[in-house]
Design a protein around this motif. Structure first.
Motif, PDB file in Angstrom:
ATOM      1  N   SER A 177     -12.083  -7.214  -3.261  1.00 24.34           N
ATOM      2  CA  SER A 177     -12.404  -6.316  -3.437  1.00 24.34           C
ATOM      3  C   SER A 177     -11.655  -5.488  -2.213  1.00 24.34           C
ATOM      4  O   SER A 177     -11.949  -5.421  -1.072  1.00 24.34           O
ATOM      5  CB  SER A 177     -13.667  -6.353  -4.203  1.00 24.34           C
ATOM      6  OG  SER A 177     -15.020  -5.981  -2.989  1.00 24.34           O
ATOM      7  N   GLY A 178     -11.321  -4.077  -2.488  1.00 29.92           N
ATOM      8  CA  GLY A 178     -10.623  -3.230  -1.821  1.00 29.92           C
ATOM      9  C   GLY A 178     -11.782  -2.310  -1.765  1.00 29.92           C
ATOM     10  O   GLY A 178     -11.877  -1.268  -3.416  1.00 29.92           O
ATOM     11  N   SER A 179     -11.347  -1.009  -0.684  1.00 34.46           N
ATOM     12  CA  SER A 179     -12.630  -0.096  -1.072  1.00 34.46           C
ATOM     13  C   SER A 179     -12.832   1.232  -0.601  1.00 34.46           C
ATOM     14  O   SER A 179     -11.026   1.474   0.612  1.00 34.46           O
ATOM     15  CB  SER A 179     -13.947  -0.872  -0.304  1.00 34.46           C
ATOM     16  OG  SER A 179     -15.500   0.789   0.382  1.00 34.46           O
ATOM     17  N   ARG A 180     -12.846   2.459  -0.646  1.00 38.47           N
ATOM     18  CA  ARG A 180     -12.346   3.057  -0.029  1.00 38.47           C
ATOM     19  C   ARG A 180     -12.834   3.795   1.424  1.00 38.47           C
ATOM     20  O   ARG A 180     -12.044   4.441   2.198  1.00 38.47           O
ATOM     21  CB  ARG A 180     -13.528   4.764  -0.495  1.00 38.47           C
ATOM     22  CG  ARG A 180     -13.020   5.988  -0.096  1.00 38.47           C
ATOM     23  CD  ARG A 180     -14.063   7.015  -1.755  1.00 38.47           C
ATOM     24  NE  ARG A 180     -13.449   7.965  -1.425  1.00 38.47           N
ATOM     25  CZ  ARG A 180     -14.554   9.052  -0.688  1.00 38.47           C
ATOM     26  NH1 ARG A 180     -15.425   8.690  -0.014  1.00 38.47           N
ATOM     27  NH2 ARG A 180     -13.951  10.809  -0.651  1.00 38.47           N
ATOM     28  N   ALA A 234      -5.137  -0.248  -4.437  1.00 36.37           N
ATOM     29  CA  ALA A 234      -4.733  -0.976  -5.271  1.00 36.37           C
ATOM     30  C   ALA A 234      -4.612  -2.474  -4.456  1.00 36.37           C
ATOM     31  O   ALA A 234      -4.152  -2.499  -3.233  1.00 36.37           O
ATOM     32  CB  ALA A 234      -3.514  -0.464  -5.713  1.00 36.37           C
ATOM     33  N   LEU A 235      -4.746  -3.162  -5.488  1.00 32.18           N
ATOM     34  CA  LEU A 235      -4.396  -4.813  -4.573  1.00 32.18           C
ATOM     35  C   LEU A 235      -3.464  -5.887  -6.073  1.00 32.18           C
ATOM     36  O   LEU A 235      -3.832  -5.327  -7.104  1.00 32.18           O
ATOM     37  CB  LEU A 235      -5.374  -5.805  -4.792  1.00 32.18           C
ATOM     38  CG  LEU A 235      -7.100  -5.616  -3.731  1.00 32.18           C
ATOM     39  CD1 LEU A 235      -8.350  -5.654  -3.878  1.00 32.18           C
ATOM     40  CD2 LEU A 235      -6.503  -5.761  -1.850  1.00 32.18           C
ATOM     41  N   ALA A 236      -2.479  -7.055  -5.621  1.00 34.12           N
ATOM     42  CA  ALA A 236      -2.345  -7.793  -6.823  1.00 34.12           C
ATOM     43  C   ALA A 236      -2.078  -9.062  -5.509  1.00 34.12           C
ATOM     44  O   ALA A 236      -1.657  -9.206  -4.990  1.00 34.12           O
ATOM     45  CB  ALA A 236      -0.729  -6.750  -6.987  1.00 34.12           C
ATOM     46  N   PHE A 237      -2.373  -9.926  -6.592  1.00 37.15           N
ATOM     47  CA  PHE A 237      -1.864 -10.979  -6.499  1.00 37.15           C
ATOM     48  C   PHE A 237      -0.824 -12.540  -7.089  1.00 37.15           C
ATOM     49  O   PHE A 237      -0.522 -12.084  -8.299  1.00 37.15           O
ATOM     50  CB  PHE A 237      -3.502 -12.249  -6.686  1.00 37.15           C
ATOM     51  CG  PHE A 237      -3.523 -13.298  -5.607  1.00 37.15           C
ATOM     52  CD1 PHE A 237      -3.299 -13.674  -4.578  1.00 37.15           C
ATOM     53  CD2 PHE A 237      -3.388 -14.720  -7.147  1.00 37.15           C
ATOM     54  CE1 PHE A 237      -3.235 -14.473  -4.402  1.00 37.15           C
ATOM     55  CE2 PHE A 237      -3.452 -15.997  -6.167  1.00 37.15           C
ATOM     56  CZ  PHE A 237      -3.337 -15.748  -5.202  1.00 37.15           C
ATOM     57  N   SER A 238       0.109 -12.403  -5.897  1.00 36.70           N
ATOM     58  CA  SER A 238       1.005 -14.055  -6.430  1.00 36.70           C
ATOM     59  C   SER A 238       0.520 -15.086  -6.543  1.00 36.70           C
ATOM     60  O   SER A 238       0.350 -15.730  -5.332  1.00 36.70           O
ATOM     61  CB  SER A 238       2.123 -13.452  -5.191  1.00 36.70           C
ATOM     62  OG  SER A 238       3.019 -14.507  -5.084  1.00 36.70           O
ATOM     63  N   SER A 239       0.390 -15.147  -7.638  1.00 39.11           N
ATOM     64  CA  SER A 239      -0.159 -17.015  -8.461  1.00 39.11           C
ATOM     65  C   SER A 239       1.210 -17.838  -6.930  1.00 39.11           C
ATOM     66  O   SER A 239       0.761 -19.236  -7.255  1.00 39.11           O
ATOM     67  CB  SER A 239      -0.211 -17.090  -9.288  1.00 39.11           C
ATOM     68  OG  SER A 239       0.907 -16.817 -10.431  1.00 39.11           O
ATOM     69  N   ARG A 240       1.951 -17.622  -7.864  1.00 39.35           N
ATOM     70  CA  ARG A 240       3.410 -18.382  -7.155  1.00 39.35           C
ATOM     71  C   ARG A 240       3.580 -18.053  -5.427  1.00 39.35           C
ATOM     72  O   ARG A 240       3.548 -19.547  -4.752  1.00 39.35           O
ATOM     73  CB  ARG A 240       4.627 -17.420  -7.571  1.00 39.35           C
ATOM     74  CG  ARG A 240       5.763 -18.789  -6.852  1.00 39.35           C
ATOM     75  CD  ARG A 240       7.285 -17.996  -7.019  1.00 39.35           C
ATOM     76  NE  ARG A 240       7.401 -17.745  -8.983  1.00 39.35           N
ATOM     77  CZ  ARG A 240       8.524 -16.679  -9.491  1.00 39.35           C
ATOM     78  NH1 ARG A 240       8.770 -17.261  -8.823  1.00 39.35           N
ATOM     79  NH2 ARG A 240       8.722 -17.369 -10.805  1.00 39.35           N
ATOM     80  N   VAL A 277      -1.233   4.116  -5.493  1.00 35.65           N
ATOM     81  CA  VAL A 277      -2.397   4.300  -5.886  1.00 35.65           C
ATOM     82  C   VAL A 277      -2.651   3.087  -7.002  1.00 35.65           C
ATOM     83  O   VAL A 277      -4.227   3.244  -7.958  1.00 35.65           O
ATOM     84  CB  VAL A 277      -3.447   6.078  -6.929  1.00 35.65           C
ATOM     85  CG1 VAL A 277      -3.494   7.384  -6.190  1.00 35.65           C
ATOM     86  CG2 VAL A 277      -1.504   5.979  -7.217  1.00 35.65           C
ATOM     87  N   CYS A 278      -1.472   2.707  -6.977  1.00 32.21           N
ATOM     88  CA  CYS A 278      -1.438   1.776  -7.875  1.00 32.21           C
ATOM     89  C   CYS A 278      -0.560   0.408  -7.787  1.00 32.21           C
ATOM     90  O   CYS A 278       0.522   1.289  -7.071  1.00 32.21           O
ATOM     91  CB  CYS A 278      -1.198   2.174  -9.610  1.00 32.21           C
ATOM     92  SG  CYS A 278       0.641   2.964  -9.974  1.00 32.21           S
ATOM     93  N   MET A 279      -0.659  -0.184  -8.133  1.00 33.77           N
ATOM     94  CA  MET A 279       0.476  -1.722  -7.663  1.00 33.77           C
ATOM     95  C   MET A 279       0.262  -2.898  -9.018  1.00 33.77           C
ATOM     96  O   MET A 279      -0.873  -2.837  -9.235  1.00 33.77           O
ATOM     97  CB  MET A 279       0.415  -1.707  -6.284  1.00 33.77           C
ATOM     98  CG  MET A 279       0.846  -3.337  -5.908  1.00 33.77           C
ATOM     99  SD  MET A 279       0.129  -3.579  -3.675  1.00 33.77           S
ATOM    100  CE  MET A 279      -0.705  -3.507  -4.193  1.00 33.77           C
TER     101      MET A 279
END
Length: 430
Positions: A177-180, A234-240, A277-279
């Motif tokens: 989780s990422g927070s303010r 924002a967070l985004a995970f690369s499963s590869r 704000v987004c990814m």
């Protein structure tokens, strides 16, 4: 006679037809490899073609305020989180809304705590057996069992001190989780906890859940040149690659290895900065796409920064507030109530095949494909008393959207851009 014909936009010339596809299925491993290649090309073609066919069906959310997050639960239900701190399931066929109880911290909030900001993130784990979102206290991480939405546990011990803006699963039982407050928290879930809470809930009829603490917390604000703008957005995970990307308002992209702890691999000052704000992460090209008020930036952390490129928002006349991807296509939700579709491989927006005009991009004769959402609902009592506001000129900001690709459906939701205005929008595009 056989001909070589490439699928549009793929750059591949292959000997393909339905007959060849069926023949390939009958000739063992080599045929299966060819079959997978053909299916991949078909999926890419579908990703480019679907937006042209989508039509809107607006959904009634009553008086709820601004939908910030959404995910498909099954073929007909979406789970949503709002600014007014409501978590609910929405049946997109019948319109029925079922509210889900929020988990409550073990300790009461401290005096002077910040007011709630609502639910900004909802994410399902890879097996779609668990859902992570915010609790009644938006600083806490809540985990629910699927498909029942039974409470499992609440991360309210030694976690974040401010609102959770982003969530990403890195495995079936590990979530970040990422927070303010400028921190990332890594949470590991014990499978025995699932059974204990479910058994307790079944025997007593009262929701019972555990209270957990993160196994690691990293504060990125200590390295930030702009401490007041270090919020993780924002967070985004690369499963590869098994790597996690994070972006913050100070203009930095951080790459992490998330296992038993959070280990920073690199930090990049993004060349284009303007309220990130987004990814989303595009697996096909190993690219992170970051949306902001001024740019949409594309970066591959493994490549030199000279290879980064960006779209200036003036190129498409609006700012971006939500992003998603499928194959080579990035879907952009904008602050002006429209959806745009960008082909990352071709580096251009999809065009509207139904319209031909004189003021379009050179050579194509077609406009950029743009799906415009209905205005939604606005509480007129929240319109500023000292200003004359034309409600027809207040489009909905599309804070969230999510695809159900097997059924070729797109759920889109949001509400007024201005924080003082109370309202909502939700639509099913199919």
């Amino acid at each position: 006679m056989e001909t070589k014909k490439g699928l549009p936009g793929t750059g591949l010339a292959t000997r393909r037809s339905l007959v060849h596809y069926l023949q390939d299925r009958q000739v063992g491993a080599q045929g299966r490899l060819a079959e997978r290649g053909f299916e991949s090309q078909l999926n890419s073609l579908a990703a480019r073609s679907l937006p042209q066919m989508l039509r809107e069906h607006q959904l009634n959310l009553g008086t709820l305020d601004k939908v910030f997050a959404s995910q498909w639960l099954n073929s007909r239900e979406v789970v949503c989180g709002t600014k007014c701190n409501k978590l609910f399931r929405l049946d997109v066929h019948s319109g029925q809304i079922t509210h889900c109880p929020l988990m409550v911290d073990r300790e009461p909030p401290r005096a002077g705590s910040l007011p709630g900001c609502g639910i900004h993130a909802i994410e399902l784990n890879p097996s779609k057996t668990l859902l992570a979102t915010g609790g009644k206290n938006p600083n806490s991480l809540a985990v629910y069992q699927l498909p029942t939405m039974d409470p499992v546990c609440l991360g309210d011990i030694q976690g974040h001190k401010d609102w959770i803006f982003a969530i990403a699963w890195v495995s079936d039982t590990v979530v970040v989780s990422g927070s303010r407050d400028g921190t990332l928290a890594l949470w590991q879930l014990d499978r025995e906890l699932f059974h204990e809470t479910i058994d307790s809930h079944s025997s007593s009829g009262i929701p019972v859940y555990g209270h957990i603490r993160p196994v690691d917390v990293v504060d990125i604000s200590t390295d930030s040149p702009h401490p007041s703008h270090h919020h993780v957005r924002a967070l985004a995970f690369s499963s590869r690659n098994q790597e996690l990307g994070s972006v913050s308002l100070d203009g930095y992209f951080h790459l992490w290895k998330a296992q038993s702890n959070l280990s920073r691999l690199l930090s990049i000052r993004m060349p284009y900065f303007g309220g990130n704000v987004c990814m989303t992460y595009c697996d096909e090209l190993s690219l992170y796409a970051v949306g902001s008020s001024t740019y949409v930036s594309f970066l591959d952390p493994r490549q030199p920064q000279d290879n980064f490129w960006a779209l200036h928002c003036r190129e498409f006349g609006t700012s971006v507030c939500s992003l998603s991807h499928n194959r080579d296509i990035i879907t952009l939700g904008t602050v002006h109530g429209s959806l745009l579709f960008y082909d990352v491989r071709a580096k251009k927006f999809l065009e509207d095949s139904r319209e031909i005009c004189q003021d379009s991009s050179a050579g194509s004769g077609r406009r950029m494909l743009k799906l415009t959402c209905s205005r939604g609902w606005i509480n007129q009592e929240t319109i500023w008393a000292d200003q004359t506001v034309n409600l027809n000129q207040l489009p909905s900001c599309l804070y969230t959207h999510c695809y159900n690709w097997p059924d070729m459906k797109l759920f889109v939701a949001g509400g007024p851009l201005f924080s003082d205005l109370h309202g909502n929008y939700a639509g099913l595009w199919s």
